[in-house]
Design a protein around this motif. Structure first.
Motif, PDB file in Angstrom:
ATOM      1  N   THR A  81       0.836  -1.202   0.000  1.00 48.34           N
ATOM      2  CA  THR A  81       0.000   0.000   0.000  1.00 48.34           C
ATOM      3  C   THR A  81       0.869   1.249   0.000  1.00 48.34           C
ATOM      4  OG1 THR A  81      -1.887  -1.052   1.105  1.00 48.34           O
ATOM      5  CG2 THR A  81      -1.652   1.329   1.389  1.00 48.34           C
ATOM      6  N   LYS A  82       1.912   1.222   0.823  1.00 51.37           N
ATOM      7  CA  LYS A  82       2.861   2.351   0.883  1.00 51.37           C
ATOM      8  C   LYS A  82       3.602   2.534  -0.431  1.00 51.37           C
ATOM      9  CE  LYS A  82       6.801   1.522   2.113  1.00 51.37           C
ATOM     10  NZ  LYS A  82       8.058   1.115   1.428  1.00 51.37           N
ATOM     11  N   ASP A  83       4.077   1.426  -0.993  1.00 51.66           N
ATOM     12  CA  ASP A  83       4.849   1.504  -2.238  1.00 51.66           C
ATOM     13  C   ASP A  83       4.022   2.079  -3.384  1.00 51.66           C
ATOM     14  OD1 ASP A  83       7.092   0.457  -1.024  1.00 51.66           O
ATOM     15  OD2 ASP A  83       6.743  -1.598  -1.719  1.00 51.66           O
ATOM     16  N   ARG A  84       2.769   1.639  -3.486  1.00 47.20           N
ATOM     17  CA  ARG A  84       1.918   2.136  -4.586  1.00 47.20           C
ATOM     18  C   ARG A  84       1.598   3.609  -4.387  1.00 47.20           C
ATOM     19  NH1 ARG A  84       0.702   3.853  -8.405  1.00 47.20           N
ATOM     20  NH2 ARG A  84      -0.914   3.307  -9.934  1.00 47.20           N
ATOM     21  N   ALA A  85       1.386   4.010  -3.151  1.00 53.23           N
ATOM     22  CA  ALA A  85       1.121   5.421  -2.874  1.00 53.23           C
ATOM     23  C   ALA A  85       2.319   6.284  -3.229  1.00 53.23           C
ATOM     24  CB  ALA A  85       0.750   5.606  -1.398  1.00 53.23           C
ATOM     25  N   LEU A  86       3.514   5.832  -2.884  1.00 58.73           N
ATOM     26  CA  LEU A  86       4.723   6.592  -3.190  1.00 58.73           C
ATOM     27  C   LEU A  86       4.948   6.701  -4.695  1.00 58.73           C
ATOM     28  CD1 LEU A  86       7.235   5.358  -0.469  1.00 58.73           C
ATOM     29  CD2 LEU A  86       6.229   7.631  -0.682  1.00 58.73           C
ATOM     30  N   GLU A  87       4.709   5.626  -5.408  1.00 58.85           N
ATOM     31  CA  GLU A  87       4.837   5.658  -6.868  1.00 58.85           C
ATOM     32  C   GLU A  87       3.894   6.702  -7.462  1.00 58.85           C
ATOM     33  OE1 GLU A  87       3.925   2.699 -10.693  1.00 58.85           O
ATOM     34  OE2 GLU A  87       3.971   1.893  -8.654  1.00 58.85           O
ATOM     35  N   PHE A  88       2.674   6.726  -6.950  1.00 57.39           N
ATOM     36  CA  PHE A  88       1.668   7.693  -7.413  1.00 57.39           C
ATOM     37  C   PHE A  88       2.105   9.119  -7.090  1.00 57.39           C
ATOM     38  CE2 PHE A  88      -2.393   9.964  -6.311  1.00 57.39           C
ATOM     39  CZ  PHE A  88      -2.874  10.094  -7.601  1.00 57.39           C
ATOM     40  N   MET A  89       2.582   9.335  -5.882  1.00 54.74           N
ATOM     41  CA  MET A  89       2.969  10.684  -5.468  1.00 54.74           C
ATOM     42  C   MET A  89       4.156  11.207  -6.268  1.00 54.74           C
ATOM     43  SD  MET A  89       2.408  10.721  -1.326  1.00 54.74           S
ATOM     44  CE  MET A  89       3.137   9.144  -0.969  1.00 54.74           C
ATOM     45  N   VAL A  90       5.138  10.358  -6.470  1.00 54.18           N
ATOM     46  CA  VAL A  90       6.345  10.781  -7.180  1.00 54.18           C
ATOM     47  C   VAL A  90       6.051  11.049  -8.653  1.00 54.18           C
ATOM     48  CG1 VAL A  90       8.614   9.998  -7.972  1.00 54.18           C
ATOM     49  CG2 VAL A  90       7.943   9.658  -5.580  1.00 54.18           C
ATOM     50  N   ASN A  91       5.252  10.190  -9.273  1.00 57.29           N
ATOM     51  CA  ASN A  91       5.009  10.303 -10.719  1.00 57.29           C
ATOM     52  C   ASN A  91       3.910  11.299 -11.083  1.00 57.29           C
ATOM     53  OD1 ASN A  91       6.975   8.370 -11.247  1.00 57.29           O
ATOM     54  ND2 ASN A  91       5.529   6.681 -11.166  1.00 57.29           N
ATOM     55  N   GLU A  92       2.875  11.394 -10.260  1.00 58.50           N
ATOM     56  CA  GLU A  92       1.705  12.199 -10.618  1.00 58.50           C
ATOM     57  C   GLU A  92       1.621  13.538  -9.890  1.00 58.50           C
ATOM     58  OE1 GLU A  92      -0.172  11.348 -13.058  1.00 58.50           O
ATOM     59  OE2 GLU A  92       0.664   9.345 -13.337  1.00 58.50           O
ATOM     60  N   LYS A  93       2.375  13.693  -8.823  1.00 57.97           N
ATOM     61  CA  LYS A  93       2.357  14.944  -8.030  1.00 57.97           C
ATOM     62  C   LYS A  93       0.924  15.336  -7.646  1.00 57.97           C
ATOM     63  CE  LYS A  93       6.823  15.420  -9.024  1.00 57.97           C
ATOM     64  NZ  LYS A  93       7.013  14.324  -9.978  1.00 57.97           N
ATOM     65  N   PRO A  94       0.195  14.457  -6.982  1.00 61.46           N
ATOM     66  CA  PRO A  94      -1.223  14.718  -6.684  1.00 61.46           C
ATOM     67  C   PRO A  94      -1.435  15.791  -5.623  1.00 61.46           C
ATOM     68  CG  PRO A  94      -0.504  12.742  -5.571  1.00 61.46           C
ATOM     69  CD  PRO A  94       0.640  13.162  -6.444  1.00 61.46           C
ATOM     70  N   ALA A  95      -2.619  16.381  -5.644  1.00 63.19           N
ATOM     71  CA  ALA A  95      -2.995  17.336  -4.603  1.00 63.19           C
ATOM     72  C   ALA A  95      -3.249  16.603  -3.291  1.00 63.19           C
ATOM     73  CB  ALA A  95      -4.244  18.108  -5.019  1.00 63.19           C
ATOM     74  N   LEU A  96      -3.889  15.437  -3.363  1.00 69.61           N
ATOM     75  CA  LEU A  96      -4.210  14.684  -2.148  1.00 69.61           C
ATOM     76  C   LEU A  96      -3.991  13.201  -2.372  1.00 69.61           C
ATOM     77  CD1 LEU A  96      -5.360  14.375   0.730  1.00 69.61           C
ATOM     78  CD2 LEU A  96      -7.647  14.323  -0.289  1.00 69.61           C
ATOM     79  N   THR A  97      -3.277  12.584  -1.433  1.00 68.01           N
ATOM     80  CA  THR A  97      -3.133  11.136  -1.389  1.00 68.01           C
ATOM     81  C   THR A  97      -3.541  10.662  -0.002  1.00 68.01           C
ATOM     82  OG1 THR A  97      -1.217  11.296  -2.872  1.00 68.01           O
ATOM     83  CG2 THR A  97      -1.601   9.182  -1.781  1.00 68.01           C
ATOM     84  N   PHE A  98      -4.492   9.760   0.055  1.00 71.24           N
ATOM     85  CA  PHE A  98      -4.941   9.163   1.315  1.00 71.24           C
ATOM     86  C   PHE A  98      -4.364   7.756   1.390  1.00 71.24           C
ATOM     87  CE2 PHE A  98      -8.896   7.173   3.528  1.00 71.24           C
ATOM     88  CZ  PHE A  98      -8.196   7.067   4.722  1.00 71.24           C
ATOM     89  N   ILE A  99      -3.542   7.521   2.414  1.00 74.52           N
ATOM     90  CA  ILE A  99      -2.915   6.219   2.616  1.00 74.52           C
ATOM     91  C   ILE A  99      -3.495   5.587   3.877  1.00 74.52           C
ATOM     92  CG2 ILE A  99      -0.752   4.958   2.862  1.00 74.52           C
ATOM     93  CD1 ILE A  99       0.694   7.437   1.785  1.00 74.52           C
TER      94      ILE A  99
END
Length: 307
Positions: free
Chosen positions: A164-182
């Protein structure tokens, strides 16, 4: 003289008319305080865990940010009702999710949004910043019933907290989202299977601390930390092998906020309830909150203390 008085009276009348015709100044539009917000939720992580567990990464966020170990869950102090309240900005009386495993509201939601559920922070972003990316990475599948799936760019139900952490980090690094809920499922599992306030429970708490440390380290490595606010919190605590009751061990949760461009207040005096989290995220992102939300931004985090 009479002519002068008449001219003077006309000038005064003109000034009054011009003043009354001026439109009232519009309320200043909220400005984003950060570009990115990460909401990290650890299931069953009671505030009391800080008394015995070794959590250096969380303590660093507390020391350099703001925190409360007296924040409160809504009742009943169990999972779905509190995760819903956290991102829906309101309690169960309005959103209608009332049980630990609620998949649909037991009480009809007072408001139904475009996502066919009570509006969450994701629907606010979708409406006010439609180009902004947003996502949810979660280990407990029950989270998947509590947000507007059609409004997020990431909907990942991980088999483990690590994934769950790894997928969230991949999303944050690549997509630069406004909000990520982990969402992490531990230490709730240990609390139910072995018991709260046990060595196994605190070991699970310490593993969550490690995951938080990895998140911060990755953000720093990719030059994202300066534009990011991190909120760490939980849905409830517990006693014995259960939760849902009205003891402080079940109701009090940690609430930590950190950002390099946010003021470091340390221990907060504010009374924080879990539904204030959504409103605080909205304030961080410069979003207007709906009147039907009951949560309020934790303004002590942003305002300088009075002299």
């Amino acid at each position: 003289m009479k002519s002068f008085l008449k001219i003077q009276a006309k000038l005064i009348a003109l000034i009054v008319i011009l003043a009354s015709c001026q439109s009232k100044p519009q309320e200043e539009k909220l400005k984003p305080l950060v570009k990115h917000v990460i909401l990290i939720g650890s299931d069953g992580f009671g505030a009391y865990a800080f008394l015995k567990a070794k959590v250096p990464n969380l303590r660093k966020l507390m020391e350099e940010g703001s925190y409360s170990l007296n924040a409160r869950a809504v009742l009943p102090s169990s999972s779905a009702v509190n995760w819903a309240s956290m991102i829906m900005g309101s309690g169960p009386e309005l959103h209608g999710y009332t049980e630990w495993g609620s998949k649909t509201p037991e009480l009809p939601s007072r408001i139904i949004g475009k996502g066919d559920i009570y509006p969450t922070i994701f629907s606010l972003i979708d409406a006010q910043s439609p180009e902004a990316k947003k996502g949810v990475s979660y280990t407990w599948g029950g989270i998947g019933y509590l947000f507007e799936k059609g409004m997020v760019d990431l909907d990942f139900n991980g088999p483990t907290d690590e994934e769950t952490k790894d997928r969230a980090l991949e999303f944050m690094v690549n997509e630069k989202p406004a909000l990520t809920f982990i969402h992490f499922t531990h230490p709730d599992n240990e609390g139910h299977e072995i018991g709260h306030d046990t060595p196994e429970y605190y070991e699970a708490v310490e593993k969550i601390d490690d995951l938080v440390g990895e998140i911060v380290k990755t953000l720093e490595a990719h030059d994202l930390l300066n534009d990011t606010a991190i909120i760490f919190t939980s849905d409830h605590g517990g006693i014995g092998k259960g939760h849902g009751g009205k003891t402080l061990l079940e109701v009090e949760i940690p609430w930590i906020i950190y950002g390099k461009n946010l003021s470091a207040k340390g221990k907060l005096n504010s009374s924080v309830v879990t539904y204030d989290t959504a409103a605080t995220i909205a304030h961080l992102l410069g979003l207007e909150t709906p009147d039907f939300w009951r949560g309020q931004p934790v303004m002590e985090v942003f305002n300088e203390p009075e002299m």
